[in-house]
Design a protein around this motif. Structure first.
Motif, mmCIF file in Angstrom:
data_model
loop_
_atom_site.group_PDB
_atom_site.id
_atom_site.type_symbol
_atom_site.label_atom_id
_atom_site.label_comp_id
_atom_site.label_asym_id
_atom_site.label_seq_id
_atom_site.Cartn_x
_atom_site.Cartn_y
_atom_site.Cartn_z
ATOM 1 N N VAL A 1 10.091 4.450 7.240
ATOM 2 C CA VAL A 1 10.290 3.503 6.137
ATOM 3 C C VAL A 1 10.725 4.289 4.913
ATOM 4 N N ARG A 2 11.791 3.839 4.269
ATOM 5 C CA ARG A 2 12.251 4.452 3.026
ATOM 6 C C ARG A 2 11.893 3.561 1.853
ATOM 7 N N LEU A 3 11.312 4.159 0.801
ATOM 8 C CA LEU A 3 10.974 3.436 -0.412
ATOM 9 C C LEU A 3 11.810 3.981 -1.565
ATOM 10 N N ASP A 4 12.369 3.063 -2.359
ATOM 11 C CA ASP A 4 13.242 3.456 -3.475
ATOM 12 C C ASP A 4 12.780 2.768 -4.752
ATOM 13 N N PRO A 5 12.833 3.495 -5.883
ATOM 14 C CA PRO A 5 12.527 2.847 -7.163
ATOM 15 C C PRO A 5 13.649 1.886 -7.555
ATOM 16 N N VAL A 6 13.283 0.841 -8.276
ATOM 17 C CA VAL A 6 14.275 -0.108 -8.769
ATOM 18 C C VAL A 6 14.631 0.260 -10.199
ATOM 19 N N ALA A 7 15.902 0.456 -10.449
ATOM 20 C CA ALA A 7 16.357 0.872 -11.788
ATOM 21 C C ALA A 7 16.018 -0.196 -12.822
ATOM 22 N N GLY A 8 15.630 0.285 -14.003
ATOM 23 C CA GLY A 8 15.357 -0.626 -15.099
ATOM 24 C C GLY A 8 13.916 -1.059 -15.167
ATOM 25 N N LYS B 1 10.977 8.192 -7.000
ATOM 26 C CA LYS B 1 12.157 8.749 -6.344
ATOM 27 C C LYS B 1 12.155 8.290 -4.890
ATOM 28 N N GLU B 2 13.252 8.506 -4.210
ATOM 29 C CA GLU B 2 13.350 8.145 -2.807
ATOM 30 C C GLU B 2 12.216 8.802 -2.023
ATOM 31 N N THR B 3 11.461 7.993 -1.286
ATOM 32 C CA THR B 3 10.265 8.452 -0.592
ATOM 33 C C THR B 3 10.300 7.938 0.849
ATOM 34 N N PHE B 4 9.747 8.742 1.769
ATOM 35 C CA PHE B 4 9.814 8.377 3.185
ATOM 36 C C PHE B 4 8.416 8.354 3.798
ATOM 37 N N ARG B 5 8.207 7.359 4.659
ATOM 38 C CA ARG B 5 6.987 7.259 5.458
ATOM 39 C C ARG B 5 7.379 7.238 6.936
ATOM 40 N N ASP B 6 6.876 8.201 7.691
ATOM 41 C CA ASP B 6 7.163 8.289 9.114
ATOM 42 C C ASP B 6 6.053 7.579 9.889
ATOM 43 N N LEU B 7 6.438 6.801 10.910
ATOM 44 C CA LEU B 7 5.489 5.948 11.615
ATOM 45 C C LEU B 7 5.039 6.580 12.931
ATOM 46 N N TRP B 8 3.719 6.671 13.089
ATOM 47 C CA TRP B 8 3.101 7.265 14.281
ATOM 48 C C TRP B 8 2.092 6.286 14.859
ATOM 49 N N PRO C 1 0.811 -1.228 0.000
ATOM 50 C CA PRO C 1 0.000 0.000 0.000
ATOM 51 C C PRO C 1 0.844 1.278 0.000
ATOM 52 N N LEU C 2 2.057 1.197 0.542
ATOM 53 C CA LEU C 2 2.916 2.377 0.585
ATOM 54 C C LEU C 2 3.466 2.714 -0.796
ATOM 55 N N ALA C 3 3.501 1.707 -1.674
ATOM 56 C CA ALA C 3 4.054 1.903 -3.024
ATOM 57 C C ALA C 3 2.982 1.884 -4.101
ATOM 58 N N ALA C 4 1.706 1.876 -3.675
ATOM 59 C CA ALA C 4 0.613 1.695 -4.635
ATOM 60 C C ALA C 4 0.552 2.789 -5.685
ATOM 61 N N ALA C 5 0.916 4.012 -5.312
ATOM 62 C CA ALA C 5 0.843 5.134 -6.259
ATOM 63 C C ALA C 5 2.057 5.191 -7.173
ATOM 64 N N GLY C 6 3.000 4.299 -6.964
ATOM 65 C CA GLY C 6 4.224 4.310 -7.769
ATOM 66 C C GLY C 6 5.330 5.085 -7.075
ATOM 67 N N ILE C 7 6.521 4.524 -7.088
ATOM 68 C CA ILE C 7 7.681 5.160 -6.460
ATOM 69 C C ILE C 7 8.661 5.544 -7.564
ATOM 70 N N GLN D 1 5.510 -6.478 -8.539
ATOM 71 C CA GLN D 1 6.205 -6.271 -9.810
ATOM 72 C C GLN D 1 7.699 -5.985 -9.639
ATOM 73 N N GLY D 2 8.136 -5.786 -8.403
ATOM 74 C CA GLY D 2 9.542 -5.507 -8.164
ATOM 75 C C GLY D 2 9.985 -4.141 -8.639
ATOM 76 N N ARG D 3 9.066 -3.176 -8.651
ATOM 77 C CA ARG D 3 9.400 -1.831 -9.133
ATOM 78 C C ARG D 3 9.953 -0.926 -8.041
ATOM 79 N N ALA D 4 9.826 -1.366 -6.787
ATOM 80 C CA ALA D 4 10.308 -0.552 -5.673
ATOM 81 C C ALA D 4 10.720 -1.459 -4.527
ATOM 82 N N THR D 5 11.577 -0.912 -3.657
ATOM 83 C CA THR D 5 11.965 -1.614 -2.436
ATOM 84 C C THR D 5 11.593 -0.765 -1.227
ATOM 85 N N ALA D 6 11.478 -1.424 -0.088
ATOM 86 C CA ALA D 6 11.161 -0.734 1.162
ATOM 87 C C ALA D 6 12.112 -1.218 2.242
#
Length: 259
Positions: free
Chosen positions: A252-259, A191-198, A183-189, A235-240
């Motif tokens: 949590v940091r989310l990063d796009p996977v090159a290629g 660039k480097e993206t951050f989610r802060d946990l509360w 769900p954190l990557a559902a909109a597409g990643i 799909q392996g398009r991003a990592t967390a």
């Protein structure tokens, strides 16, 4: 010309949270703690040692330690032996309304400094684990009760209102949750993206508590606690990957996977 070495201090933490400083320089009559951001100062007399008592207020932040050396002025204090054994897996009384933490540490260049936190309430991270496509977190809440509607929010940094929520379980102060990555990557990643946990102990719409780990002897957790990056979508398009911020808060940091 005789070069006088800089003052050096050993320090020991006690079970009650106080810190005792022992200075090796006979010129020093007191230690001065100075807040690196605000310039606020706190003077601790050497008689013969300096003690930062638990009851002494210390605002959240980083405090540089200086020695008042009389005619030679104030001088930066070198870090000596730091006995922090009492801070390991510290467990404050659950009824405590606030959690106060002070950790002596060696700053850049070898200088002695003190890191301080004051949080009310506080959500302390315990174990972090991993299951397929998700991370699991166990912890303990201080200064508040956990209600039946408790949730964790993964807030998109820089975008107020963009959150993903998951239920939280627990009792007697303990809490636990599972946070799926998809769900954190559902909109597409892209660039480097951050989610802060509360943690929201009373549920959506209630007060929020930043989830962190500060109840031990580690002043700067980022770069020391490193977790594995896992696929964030099928799909392996991003990592967390979970990580601790410069404030020792959990994100949590989310990063796009090159290629």
């Amino acid at each position: 010309m005789t070069i006088i070495p800089a003052p050096r201090a050993d320090c020991t933490t006690a079970a009650d949270g106080s810190i005792t400083f022992v200075v090796d320089d006979t010129r020093a009559t007191a230690l001065v703690l100075q807040n690196r951001r605000t310039g606020e100062r706190l003077r601790l007399e050497l008689a013969p040692h300096a003690v930062l008592a638990t009851a002494t207020g210390l605002a959240q932040g980083r405090w540089d330690v200086l020695a008042d050396c009389g005619d030679d002025g104030e001088q930066s204090v070198e870090s000596g032996i730091r006995d922090l054994r009492t801070l390991l897996d510290r467990v404050p009384e659950p009824p405590a309304a606030a959690v106060a933490v002070r950790i002596p540490y060696q700053a850049k260049g070898g200088a002695l400094a003190v890191r301080s936190w004051l949080r009310a309430p506080h959500a302390e991270v315990g174990e972090i684990g991993f299951v397929q496509g998700a991370m699991t977190v166990e912890g303990r809440l201080y200064g508040a009760g956990l209600g039946p509607g408790a949730v964790v929010e993964a807030r998109l940094r820089g975008t107020p209102g963009e959150v993903h929520r998951e239920p939280v379980t627990g009792e007697s102060g303990a809490f636990a949750f599972t946070l799926p990555y998809a769900p954190l990557a559902a909109a597409g990643i892209v660039k480097e993206t951050f989610r802060d946990l509360w943690l929201l102990p009373s549920g959506e719409g209630g007060g929020a508590v930043r989830i962190a780990r500060i109840l031990d002897d580690i002043a700067d957790r980022k770069g020391i606690y490193v977790y594995p990056a896992r696929p964030a979508d099928a799909q392996g398009r991003a990592t967390a990957v979970p990580y601790y911020t410069v404030e020792n808060d959990l994100s949590v940091r989310l990063d796009p996977v090159a290629g």
